[in-house]
Design an enzyme around this catalytic site. Structure first.
Site, PDB file in Angstrom:
ATOM      1  N   CYS A   9       0.855  -1.179   0.000  1.00  0.00           N
ATOM      2  CA  CYS A   9       0.000   0.000   0.000  1.00  0.00           C
ATOM      3  C   CYS A   9       0.892   1.230   0.000  1.00  0.00           C
ATOM      4  O   CYS A   9       2.075   1.153   0.298  1.00  0.00           O
ATOM      5  CB  CYS A   9      -0.883   0.039   1.241  1.00  0.00           C
ATOM      6  SG  CYS A   9      -2.073  -1.311   1.331  1.00  0.00           S
ATOM      7  N   GLY A  35      -0.343   0.228  -4.960  1.00  0.00           N
ATOM      8  CA  GLY A  35      -1.660  -0.347  -4.727  1.00  0.00           C
ATOM      9  C   GLY A  35      -2.658   0.160  -5.735  1.00  0.00           C
ATOM     10  O   GLY A  35      -2.770   1.368  -5.940  1.00  0.00           O
ATOM     11  N   ASN A 109       0.205   1.116   5.775  1.00  0.00           N
ATOM     12  CA  ASN A 109       1.007   0.280   4.883  1.00  0.00           C
ATOM     13  C   ASN A 109       1.743  -0.723   5.762  1.00  0.00           C
ATOM     14  O   ASN A 109       2.522  -0.332   6.626  1.00  0.00           O
ATOM     15  CB  ASN A 109       2.000   1.160   4.120  1.00  0.00           C
ATOM     16  CG  ASN A 109       2.982   0.366   3.264  1.00  0.00           C
ATOM     17  OD1 ASN A 109       4.030   0.872   2.912  1.00  0.00           O
ATOM     18  ND2 ASN A 109       2.646  -0.862   2.922  1.00  0.00           N
ATOM     19  N   GLY A 110       1.473  -2.005   5.540  1.00  0.00           N
ATOM     20  CA  GLY A 110       2.133  -3.031   6.336  1.00  0.00           C
ATOM     21  C   GLY A 110       1.183  -4.160   6.663  1.00  0.00           C
ATOM     22  O   GLY A 110       0.134  -4.314   6.028  1.00  0.00           O
ATOM     23  N   CYS A 243      12.598  -3.502   4.774  1.00  0.00           N
ATOM     24  CA  CYS A 243      12.330  -4.493   3.714  1.00  0.00           C
ATOM     25  C   CYS A 243      13.272  -4.285   2.529  1.00  0.00           C
ATOM     26  O   CYS A 243      13.159  -3.304   1.797  1.00  0.00           O
ATOM     27  CB  CYS A 243      10.879  -4.344   3.245  1.00  0.00           C
ATOM     28  SG  CYS A 243      10.511  -5.351   1.797  1.00  0.00           S
ATOM     29  N   TYR A 249      12.463  -4.441  -5.860  1.00  0.00           N
ATOM     30  CA  TYR A 249      11.359  -4.386  -6.820  1.00  0.00           C
ATOM     31  C   TYR A 249      10.276  -3.331  -6.548  1.00  0.00           C
ATOM     32  O   TYR A 249       9.851  -2.638  -7.447  1.00  0.00           O
ATOM     33  CB  TYR A 249      10.703  -5.763  -6.902  1.00  0.00           C
ATOM     34  CG  TYR A 249       9.436  -5.814  -7.722  1.00  0.00           C
ATOM     35  CD1 TYR A 249       9.474  -5.619  -9.103  1.00  0.00           C
ATOM     36  CD2 TYR A 249       8.209  -6.041  -7.124  1.00  0.00           C
ATOM     37  CE1 TYR A 249       8.304  -5.650  -9.858  1.00  0.00           C
ATOM     38  CE2 TYR A 249       7.038  -6.075  -7.879  1.00  0.00           C
ATOM     39  CZ  TYR A 249       7.088  -5.881  -9.247  1.00  0.00           C
ATOM     40  OH  TYR A 249       5.943  -5.913  -9.973  1.00  0.00           O
ATOM     41  N   CYS A 389       6.206 -13.655   2.745  1.00  0.00           N
ATOM     42  CA  CYS A 389       6.361 -12.457   3.579  1.00  0.00           C
ATOM     43  C   CYS A 389       5.161 -12.329   4.506  1.00  0.00           C
ATOM     44  O   CYS A 389       4.026 -12.532   4.087  1.00  0.00           O
ATOM     45  CB  CYS A 389       6.442 -11.221   2.690  1.00  0.00           C
ATOM     46  SG  CYS A 389       6.522  -9.689   3.631  1.00  0.00           S
ATOM     47  N   CYS A 440      15.468  -6.468   6.536  1.00  0.00           N
ATOM     48  CA  CYS A 440      14.801  -7.770   6.532  1.00  0.00           C
ATOM     49  C   CYS A 440      15.131  -8.471   5.216  1.00  0.00           C
ATOM     50  O   CYS A 440      15.053  -7.862   4.141  1.00  0.00           O
ATOM     51  CB  CYS A 440      13.292  -7.576   6.639  1.00  0.00           C
ATOM     52  SG  CYS A 440      12.370  -9.123   6.450  1.00  0.00           S
ATOM     53  N   CYS A 443      12.379 -13.297   3.068  1.00  0.00           N
ATOM     54  CA  CYS A 443      11.883 -14.077   1.942  1.00  0.00           C
ATOM     55  C   CYS A 443      13.009 -14.818   1.229  1.00  0.00           C
ATOM     56  O   CYS A 443      12.754 -15.694   0.409  1.00  0.00           O
ATOM     57  CB  CYS A 443      11.060 -13.221   0.978  1.00  0.00           C
ATOM     58  SG  CYS A 443      11.756 -11.643   0.597  1.00  0.00           S
TER      59      CYS A 443
HETATM   60  S1  SF4 Z   1      10.029 -10.977   3.946  1.00  0.00           S
HETATM   61 FE1  SF4 Z   1      10.870 -10.081   2.055  1.00  0.00          FE
HETATM   62  S2  SF4 Z   1       9.202  -8.822   1.215  1.00  0.00           S
HETATM   63 FE2  SF4 Z   1       8.699  -9.239   3.385  1.00  0.00          FE
HETATM   64  S3  SF4 Z   1       9.523  -7.498   4.552  1.00  0.00           S
HETATM   65 FE3  SF4 Z   1      11.113  -9.081   4.546  1.00  0.00          FE
HETATM   66  S4  SF4 Z   1      12.399  -8.607   2.744  1.00  0.00           S
HETATM   67 FE4  SF4 Z   1      10.460  -7.490   2.530  1.00  0.00          FE
END
Ligand code: SF4
Length: 510
Positions: A9, A35, A109-110, A243, A249, A389, A440, A443
Site C-alpha cells: 500500500c 496499490g 502500509n504493512g 524491507c 522491486y 512475507c 529484513c 523471503c
Molecule cells: S520478507 Fe521479504 S518482502 Fe517481506 S519485509 Fe522481509 S524482505 Fe520485505
C-alpha cells in the site's frame, strides 16, 4: 500478469496547505504502483474530517467535484492492495471513525502480525468491525484508550499491535506519521513551503514540488500541527528490519527509500551480479521495467552493451478482455514483444529483478529464443525467493515459490535457459549501507525477525493465502532438491488476463 510479489500500500499526508486534498491526490498518483485496488482521501479543515474512497485507480477514484468537497488545509490519503482483508470498498482506506477522542482518519502500509488475536479479544468485548482489514483494530484500540489526549491515545493503541506498519493518521487539526520500531516499510518526511508532507516514497514529494528532509525513523512518531512538527519515540526499540525488497522491486527507482536512492541500489545489485556470475555474451537485455536498473549495472560492470531487446506495451490495463480460447496462445506477448534485430543470432543475458513462480520467465526465455537468440542466460538481481512475507507483501504459497522447491539446475531446465544465476545474499546486503544489520531478508532466508503466536496461523493463512507449513518461523530453507512438475507449477495455466478484471465498486464519500 507478471509473476511478481504484489505491492502493498502507499500512504500520503500533508499539513498546512490550502490545496491539501488536491496535493494528496497527486501524491497518491505518484504512489499508484504501491496499490491499485482502491484509493481514498480524508481532508480536514480544523473542525471536521471528510472522506472519499473508491475502488480502482487514483484517477478513476476522484473527480473535480469529489476533490472540491474535500476542503481543508490537512489531508491524508491511501492506495491499497489487499495483503490482509478482501478487495472491497468497505476495506478501502483511510478508515475514518468518531470517538470520545474525536474523529480519526487512518491509512496503513504493512501487516499486523497479532491482528487476529487482538481482533478476537476486541470482538469478545463487544467491538463491531466494519471491515476485514487488520488496520481497523488500531482505530478500535484508539477509541477504547483511556488516555487523556489524542496523541497518548494513538500511542496507547499502536503499542498494542506488532508487525509492520507505516501509518498516516489525521485528527481534525493535525497529521501524525508512525513507523514501527523495526522499520519494515518506508515513510519519508518532507516540506512544501510551510507545509509538512509524510509519504511512503519520495517520488510523491517530487510530483508536488516538496523537498525530502529525512525518513521517519523506525519507532518514531511525528506530529504536524499549527505549532509545527514534533517528534517522539514512544515505543520500545527493536532490531531494524527494513524491507530489502523495496529496493529489489517495489519502490520506484526515482525514489529515495530508507535514505538511499533506489536507482543507485538497484544498479549496484546489477554490478555485483555481473561480478558474481558474469558469462560471455553479446548483449544484456533487461526484462522491463523492473529489470532495467540492474541491467544497467550489469552492463556497466561486464562491459557488454545493454539493448532494449524486449519492448513493453504500457497500455495493457487491468480490464483486458478475455480472448476466445482459440486465440489465447500469445503468452506474455500482449505485454512484451522481442526485438528480433537485437536478439537474432546473439548470446543474450536477460536481467530481471526476481523470479517467483518462474512461469513468466519461462515464457520470456521461449520468446527470446524464438526471436533467434543463440544462447539465453538468465540473471536475477536478488537471491532465490524461498519464503513468504508476513510483513505487508502479498506472496504466493511457499509451495508455489519455484526456488523453495527446486534446485538451481531444475530451475534452469524449467526455464530452458543456458544458465541461471541469482545475486548472492551477501551481494544483496553489501549493496546497501548496514545491509546485514538494518534490513529484513526473510523471503530469502526463511528467518523471520518478528515471530507470531501459534494461534495466528489460521488468521494468516486466511489473510495471506499461505500454507500451514509456511506459518511458523523456521530455519532457512535453501533451494531444495525435488521432482519437477511439468508445465506445471500452480497458476501457470495460460495467460490469466480476464481474471484481473476491474475491481471498481463505486465510490463512498462521507
Ligand atoms: S520478507 Fe521479504 S518482502 Fe517481506 S519485509 Fe522481509 S524482505 Fe520485505
Amino acid at each position: 500478469m507478471f509473476d511478481k510479489f504484489k505491492d502493498e500500500c502507499g500512504v500520503f499526508g500533508i499539513f498546512g496547505h490550502p490545496e491539501a486534498a488536491n496535493l494528496t491526490y497527486l501524491g497518491l498518483y505518484a504512489l499508484q504502483h504501491r496499490g491499485q485496488e482502491s484509493a481514498g482521501i480524508a481532508a480536514a479543515d480544523g473542525t471536521r474530517i471528510r472522506v472519499s474512497r473508491a475502488m480502482g485507480y487514483v484517477n478513476d477514484a476522484f473527480d473535480n467535484d469529489t476533490l472540491a468537497g474535500l476542503t481543508g488545509h490537512l489531508a491524508v490519503g491511501h492506495v491499497r492492495y489487499s495483503t490482509a482483508g478482501e478487495s472491497r470498498l468497505a476495506n478501502a482506506q483511510p478508515i475514518v471513525i468518531d470517538s470520545a477522542h474525536g474523529q480519526l482518519a487512518l491509512g496503513h502500509n504493512g501487516n499486523l502480525i497479532n491482528a487476529g488475536e487482538v481482533r478476537d479479544a476486541l470482538v469478545r468485548e463487544g467491538a463491531i468491525f466494519q471491515t476485514s482489514t487488520d488496520s481497523e483494530i488500531v482505530v478500535h484500540l484508539y477509541a477504547r484508550a483511556k488516555a487523556e489526549n489524542v496523541e497518548t491515545a494513538i500511542v496507547d493503541a499502536i503499542s498494542q499491535v506488532r508487525g509492520a506498519y507505516s501509518f498516516v493518521l489525521m485528527t481534525k487539526d493535525r497529521i501524525v506519521g508512525v513507523r514501527d520500531p523495526h522499520g519494515f516499510r518506508p515513510l519519508a518526511l518532507g516540506r512544501l513551503g510551510d507545509a509538512w508532507v509524510i509519504c511512503s516514497e519520495t517520488c510523491a514529494m517530487d510530483l508536488i514540488g516538496a523537498t525530502y528532509i529525512r525518513d521517519v525513523e523506525p519507532g518514531e512518531m511525528v506530529i504536524a500541527n499549527a505549532q509545527g512538527l514534533r517528534s517522539m519515540k514512544p515505543f520500545p526499540p527493536a532490531k531494524h528490519s527494513q524491507c530489502i525488497f523495496e529496493h529489489v522491486y517495489f519502490s520506484r527507482p526515482d525514489s529515495y527509500v530508507f535514505g538511499e536512492s533506489v536507482n543507485e541500489v538497484r544498479t549496484e545489485f546489477g554490478r555485483r551480479l555481473a561480478l558474481e556470475s558474469g558469462v560471455p555474451a553479446d548483449v544484456i537485455v533487461p526484462i522491463p521495467d523492473s529489470g532495467v536498473c540492474a541491467a544497467v549495472g550489469y552492463a556497466e560492470q561486464s562491459g557488454i552493451p545493454m539493448r532494449m531487446g524486449l519492448i513493453r506495451n504500457h497500455y495493457v490495463g487491468r480490464t483486458f478482455i478475455q480472448p476466445q480460447q482459440s486465440i489465447r496462445h500469445f503468452g506474455v506477448r500482449v505485454k512484451l514483444n522481442p526485438v528480433k534485430s537485437i536478439l537474432s543470432g546473439k548470446r543474450v543475458v536477460l536481467v530481471d529483478d526476481s523470479i517467483v513462480r518462474g512461469t513468466t520467465s519461462r515464457k520470456i526465455v521461449r520468446m527470446v529464443r524464438s526471436a533467434g537468440a543463440r544462447e539465453v542466460h538468465m540473471r536475477i538481481s536478488c537471491p532465490p525467493t524461498i519464503s513468504p512475507c508476513f510483513y505487508g507483501v502479498d506472496t504466493p504459497r511457499r509451495s508455489e515459490l519455484i526456488a523453495a522447491t527446486h534446485t538451481l539446475e531444475e530451475i534452469r531446465k524449467y526455464l530452458n535457459a543456458d544458465s541461471v544465476a541469482y545475486l548472492s545474499l551477501d551481494g544483496l546486503t553489501d549493496s546497501v549501507p548496514a545491509g546485514k544489520t538494518r534490513y529484513c531478508t526473510s523471503c530469502y532466508t526463511g528467518v523471520y525477525p518478528v515471530a507470531f503466536p501459534r494461534d495466528e496461523a489460521a488468521y494468516l493463512q486466511l489473510a495471506l493465502k499461505l500454507n500451514p507449513e509456511s506459518v511458523s518461523p523456521s530455519a532457512p530453507r535453501p533451494v531444495a532438491a525435488s521432482g519437477f512438475e511439468a508445465e506445471d507449477l500452480p497458476g501457470s495455466a495460460g495467460p490469466s488476463l480476464a481474471g484481473a478484471g476491474s475491481s471498481r465498486g463505486g465510490r463512498r464519500s462521507e
